[in-house]
Design a protein around this motif. Sequence first.
Motif, PDB file in Angstrom:
ATOM      1  N   MET A   1       0.758  -7.885   4.463  1.00 55.32           N
ATOM      2  CA  MET A   1      -0.199  -7.218   3.594  1.00 55.32           C
ATOM      3  C   MET A   1       0.501  -6.125   2.787  1.00 55.32           C
ATOM      4  O   MET A   1       1.381  -5.421   3.293  1.00 55.32           O
ATOM      5  N   ALA A   2       0.109  -5.957   1.528  1.00 55.96           N
ATOM      6  CA  ALA A   2       0.711  -4.941   0.669  1.00 55.96           C
ATOM      7  C   ALA A   2      -0.013  -3.606   0.801  1.00 55.96           C
ATOM      8  O   ALA A   2      -1.191  -3.552   1.180  1.00 55.96           O
ATOM      9  N   ASP A   3       0.695  -2.528   0.494  1.00 63.42           N
ATOM     10  CA  ASP A   3       0.036  -1.230   0.354  1.00 63.42           C
ATOM     11  C   ASP A   3      -0.910  -1.298  -0.839  1.00 63.42           C
ATOM     12  O   ASP A   3      -0.745  -2.134  -1.743  1.00 63.42           O
ATOM     13  N   TYR A   4      -1.894  -0.408  -0.857  1.00 67.43           N
ATOM     14  CA  TYR A   4      -2.836  -0.394  -1.976  1.00 67.43           C
ATOM     15  C   TYR A   4      -2.661   0.894  -2.783  1.00 67.43           C
ATOM     16  O   TYR A   4      -2.609   1.989  -2.217  1.00 67.43           O
ATOM     17  N   LYS A   5      -2.598   0.710  -4.108  1.00 68.65           N
ATOM     18  CA  LYS A   5      -2.505   1.851  -5.016  1.00 68.65           C
ATOM     19  C   LYS A   5      -3.568   1.708  -6.093  1.00 68.65           C
ATOM     20  O   LYS A   5      -3.585   0.715  -6.819  1.00 68.65           O
ATOM     21  N   ASP A   6      -4.450   2.686  -6.160  1.00 67.25           N
ATOM     22  CA  ASP A   6      -5.510   2.690  -7.163  1.00 67.25           C
ATOM     23  C   ASP A   6      -4.960   3.317  -8.443  1.00 67.25           C
ATOM     24  O   ASP A   6      -4.519   4.477  -8.434  1.00 67.25           O
ATOM     25  N   PRO A   7      -4.944   2.583  -9.567  1.00 66.28           N
ATOM     26  CA  PRO A   7      -4.345   3.114 -10.794  1.00 66.28           C
ATOM     27  C   PRO A   7      -5.151   4.234 -11.432  1.00 66.28           C
ATOM     28  O   PRO A   7      -4.656   4.894 -12.355  1.00 66.28           O
ATOM     29  N   ARG A   8      -6.373   4.470 -10.969  1.00 59.94           N
ATOM     30  CA  ARG A   8      -7.206   5.516 -11.565  1.00 59.94           C
ATOM     31  C   ARG A   8      -7.394   6.732 -10.668  1.00 59.94           C
ATOM     32  O   ARG A   8      -7.700   7.807 -11.158  1.00 59.94           O
ATOM     33  N   ASN A   9      -7.240   6.572  -9.375  1.00 63.58           N
ATOM     34  CA  ASN A   9      -7.540   7.677  -8.470  1.00 63.58           C
ATOM     35  C   ASN A   9      -6.678   7.554  -7.219  1.00 63.58           C
ATOM     36  O   ASN A   9      -6.938   6.727  -6.351  1.00 63.58           O
ATOM     37  N   SER A  10      -5.674   8.401  -7.098  1.00 69.19           N
ATOM     38  CA  SER A  10      -4.730   8.318  -5.985  1.00 69.19           C
ATOM     39  C   SER A  10      -5.368   8.646  -4.642  1.00 69.19           C
ATOM     40  O   SER A  10      -4.799   8.333  -3.586  1.00 69.19           O
ATOM     41  N   VAL A  11      -6.571   9.249  -4.659  1.00 74.97           N
ATOM     42  CA  VAL A  11      -7.282   9.532  -3.409  1.00 74.97           C
ATOM     43  C   VAL A  11      -7.559   8.240  -2.649  1.00 74.97           C
ATOM     44  O   VAL A  11      -7.628   8.222  -1.414  1.00 74.97           O
ATOM     45  N   ASN A  12      -7.688   7.146  -3.373  1.00 73.71           N
ATOM     46  CA  ASN A  12      -8.003   5.869  -2.770  1.00 73.71           C
ATOM     47  C   ASN A  12      -6.786   5.107  -2.259  1.00 73.71           C
ATOM     48  O   ASN A  12      -6.932   4.053  -1.619  1.00 73.71           O
ATOM     49  N   ASP A  13      -5.585   5.605  -2.550  1.00 69.28           N
ATOM     50  CA  ASP A  13      -4.371   4.930  -2.117  1.00 69.28           C
ATOM     51  C   ASP A  13      -4.305   4.878  -0.587  1.00 69.28           C
ATOM     52  O   ASP A  13      -4.749   5.808   0.111  1.00 69.28           O
ATOM     53  N   ILE A  14      -3.715   3.802  -0.057  1.00 69.82           N
ATOM     54  CA  ILE A  14      -3.615   3.664   1.393  1.00 69.82           C
ATOM     55  C   ILE A  14      -2.481   2.704   1.739  1.00 69.82           C
ATOM     56  O   ILE A  14      -2.214   1.747   1.014  1.00 69.82           O
ATOM     57  N   LYS A  15      -1.810   2.985   2.843  1.00 70.45           N
ATOM     58  CA  LYS A  15      -0.765   2.091   3.327  1.00 70.45           C
ATOM     59  C   LYS A  15      -1.397   0.877   4.006  1.00 70.45           C
ATOM     60  O   LYS A  15      -2.540   0.914   4.455  1.00 70.45           O
ATOM     61  N   LYS A  16      -0.646  -0.190   4.074  1.00 70.15           N
ATOM     62  CA  LYS A  16      -1.154  -1.409   4.717  1.00 70.15           C
ATOM     63  C   LYS A  16      -1.596  -1.109   6.137  1.00 70.15           C
ATOM     64  O   LYS A  16      -1.024  -0.253   6.825  1.00 70.15           O
ATOM     65  N   VAL A  17      -2.607  -1.837   6.589  1.00 65.46           N
ATOM     66  CA  VAL A  17      -3.147  -1.632   7.937  1.00 65.46           C
ATOM     67  C   VAL A  17      -2.807  -2.804   8.859  1.00 65.46           C
ATOM     68  O   VAL A  17      -3.195  -2.802  10.027  1.00 65.46           O
ATOM     69  N   SER A  18      -2.095  -3.799   8.338  1.00 61.79           N
ATOM     70  CA  SER A  18      -1.708  -4.956   9.154  1.00 61.79           C
ATOM     71  C   SER A  18      -0.290  -5.374   8.812  1.00 61.79           C
ATOM     72  O   SER A  18       0.141  -5.266   7.659  1.00 61.79           O
ATOM     73  N   THR A  19       0.426  -5.828   9.826  1.00 61.91           N
ATOM     74  CA  THR A  19       1.771  -6.379   9.604  1.00 61.91           C
ATOM     75  C   THR A  19       1.823  -7.845  10.047  1.00 61.91           C
ATOM     76  O   THR A  19       2.909  -8.386  10.274  1.00 61.91           O
ATOM     77  N   ILE A  20       0.673  -8.480  10.158  1.00 56.45           N
ATOM     78  CA  ILE A  20       0.645  -9.877  10.590  1.00 56.45           C
ATOM     79  C   ILE A  20       1.270 -10.762   9.521  1.00 56.45           C
ATOM     80  O   ILE A  20       1.021 -10.600   8.326  1.00 56.45           O
ATOM     81  N   THR A  21       2.115 -11.676   9.937  1.00 54.15           N
ATOM     82  CA  THR A  21       2.792 -12.588   9.020  1.00 54.15           C
ATOM     83  C   THR A  21       2.092 -13.945   9.034  1.00 54.15           C
ATOM     84  O   THR A  21       1.108 -14.154   9.744  1.00 54.15           O
ATOM     85  N   ILE A  22       2.623 -14.880   8.262  1.00 52.49           N
ATOM     86  CA  ILE A  22       1.972 -16.184   8.090  1.00 52.49           C
ATOM     87  C   ILE A  22       2.495 -17.214   9.081  1.00 52.49           C
ATOM     88  O   ILE A  22       1.712 -17.927   9.718  1.00 52.49           O
ATOM     89  N   LYS A  23       3.787 -17.320   9.228  1.00 53.70           N
ATOM     90  CA  LYS A  23       4.380 -18.381  10.044  1.00 53.70           C
ATOM     91  C   LYS A  23       3.905 -18.295  11.486  1.00 53.70           C
ATOM     92  O   LYS A  23       3.872 -17.218  12.085  1.00 53.70           O
ATOM     93  N   TRP A  24       3.556 -19.437  12.047  1.00 48.18           N
ATOM     94  CA  TRP A  24       3.091 -19.466  13.430  1.00 48.18           C
ATOM     95  C   TRP A  24       4.239 -19.129  14.387  1.00 48.18           C
ATOM     96  O   TRP A  24       5.371 -19.583  14.204  1.00 48.18           O
ATOM     97  N   SER A  25       3.934 -18.335  15.399  1.00 48.59           N
ATOM     98  CA  SER A  25       4.911 -17.987  16.423  1.00 48.59           C
ATOM     99  C   SER A  25       4.323 -18.349  17.779  1.00 48.59           C
ATOM    100  O   SER A  25       3.390 -17.703  18.253  1.00 48.59           O
ATOM    101  N   GLU A  26       4.883 -19.382  18.401  1.00 43.63           N
ATOM    102  CA  GLU A  26       4.371 -19.827  19.696  1.00 43.63           C
ATOM    103  C   GLU A  26       4.669 -18.815  20.797  1.00 43.63           C
ATOM    104  O   GLU A  26       3.961 -18.754  21.805  1.00 43.63           O
TER     105      GLU A  26
END
Length: 542
Positions: free
Chosen positions: A419-444
């Motif tokens: 997941m990417a960090d979020y940056k609001d181009p109009r209001n930096s108050v809304n900016d936030i770092k990603k809250v998940s690091t889950i990837t796509i590839k399956w890991s048994e």
Amino acid sequence: MKLSNILRGFSVRALVATGILSASLIACTKNFELYNTNNTGVSSDQLGPDFNGLGLYLKSAQMAIYNFSGGGDPNSFQLQQNLNADCYSGYFMTATNFASGVNNTNYGLVTGWNGEPFKVGYLSVMSPIFKLRATGIEKTFPAVWGVALIVKVAGMSRVTDIYGPIPYSKVGLNLTTVPYDSQEQIYNRFFLELDTAAQYLRAQIADTKPLPFNFGNFDVVYNGNFTQWLKFCNSLRLRLAMHIRNIAPEKAKAEAEIALNPANGGVITDNADNMNVKVGQGFTNPLVFISTIWEDIHINASLQSYLTGYNDPRIAKYMSKSTDDKSAGQYLGIRIGSAVSKDNYGKYSFLSKTAFNLNSPVQLMTAAEVYFLRAEAALKGWANAGGSVQSLYEQGVTASMNQWQVPIGDYLSNKDSVMADYKDPRNSVNDIKKVSTITIKWSESAAEPEKLERIITQKWLAMFPEGQEAWTEFRRTGYPKLFPVVENKSGGTIDTKIQIRRLPFPQNEYSTNPATVAEGVKLLGNKDEGGTRLWWDTGINK
């Protein structure tokens, strides 16, 4: 006065601006009328031997699941789902300053908004189905009644998953006061009704004698194909079984294994069998109307951040690009609970909207969702899942890519993107770092919680834009991890971190059905609040 006509001809924006929304929505009916009124516009003299009147009852109920109200008028849908579950699911957020900035999207729950899903459930789903039953359809054409039962469960499961306890088992009995059932009782009844529906459908499929009318004329989902209805019936049963997995694991397992047993007719495995409600004949897709015509709803930052972080090939199918001079060509969402105003957000051209068109069918269940349900069933060791957890997970991703006709490429082997960090181009108050690091590839080798997060995150991406079920799955599992509201105006009744769990009962119930709604509140632990957990919402994944 009937509630079904109140919104027609008015926009939510106008009602909010004039300050009359709450009173106009809830003050013009009685409890008896809510639970027993014919809201289809079909009179008794239309119920002839050609089945036209009967078919209109069923068609009306099918369309009411997602609320194609008033000839395509999206006003009611906006309150039924779009400014509630669609936003809480992480799919959408409004940039319109509704109710002077204190509204459902920042947990300042608007009393007049919160009754709409309840009203639609009874006036537009339950009422026509009970009118249909009164014609004797269960005895004359049981398979048609089986379809009606499936529609009833599909529609009312959404209502109970919004509020919790609701009137259900005694609705349609012409009682002046209708008691509330616990959510456990309601779910048990759902399974019994799906039992009956499946039996009727299997009997019809085995019978070579056709119906004496063209059922497809009144079926806006499967064109009268009972085999497809049976697959949806079993898939819906699997979905509901999974809802209760944490609170009633043995019941969930038993119901899921019935749904998955091939001898019972199978589940949805192909996109041709997806549960899509067709539009046309004066009806348009209400979500697209709200997004593209009114520009009242935009893509949620959570969805945008997952899709851009994963470089997901579905992104262009889901959302438009910004046309703003400063951010042209980018996919940009907006965080739920952001402080919005005309000055800050202007014409909202920098925000992404839906990429569908007004004639796009409404998607309520897909093959991809069912593969992910089966993957979770396999994860728990349930019978009849039909494959390994990994194979079902990968089939779910593949089915979604095929549904949207995008090349899957090396998506399933991507082990690095998050997941990417979020940056609001109009209001930096809304900016936030990603809250998940889950990837796509399956890991048994991953632990079970990581496996579940991977399944549900991809399931969530595949279910878009069906926000009601996505919100339910978020509450049930805690996944995907979503950005919290920027501003929480609940007054402490909803925890920002835990996020909203339900809508309060409609004020109309307190006015016209006070004794029985009080019993419903007792079933919720005497807290009728947005932060109150439902029966199946344990907060713990087992």
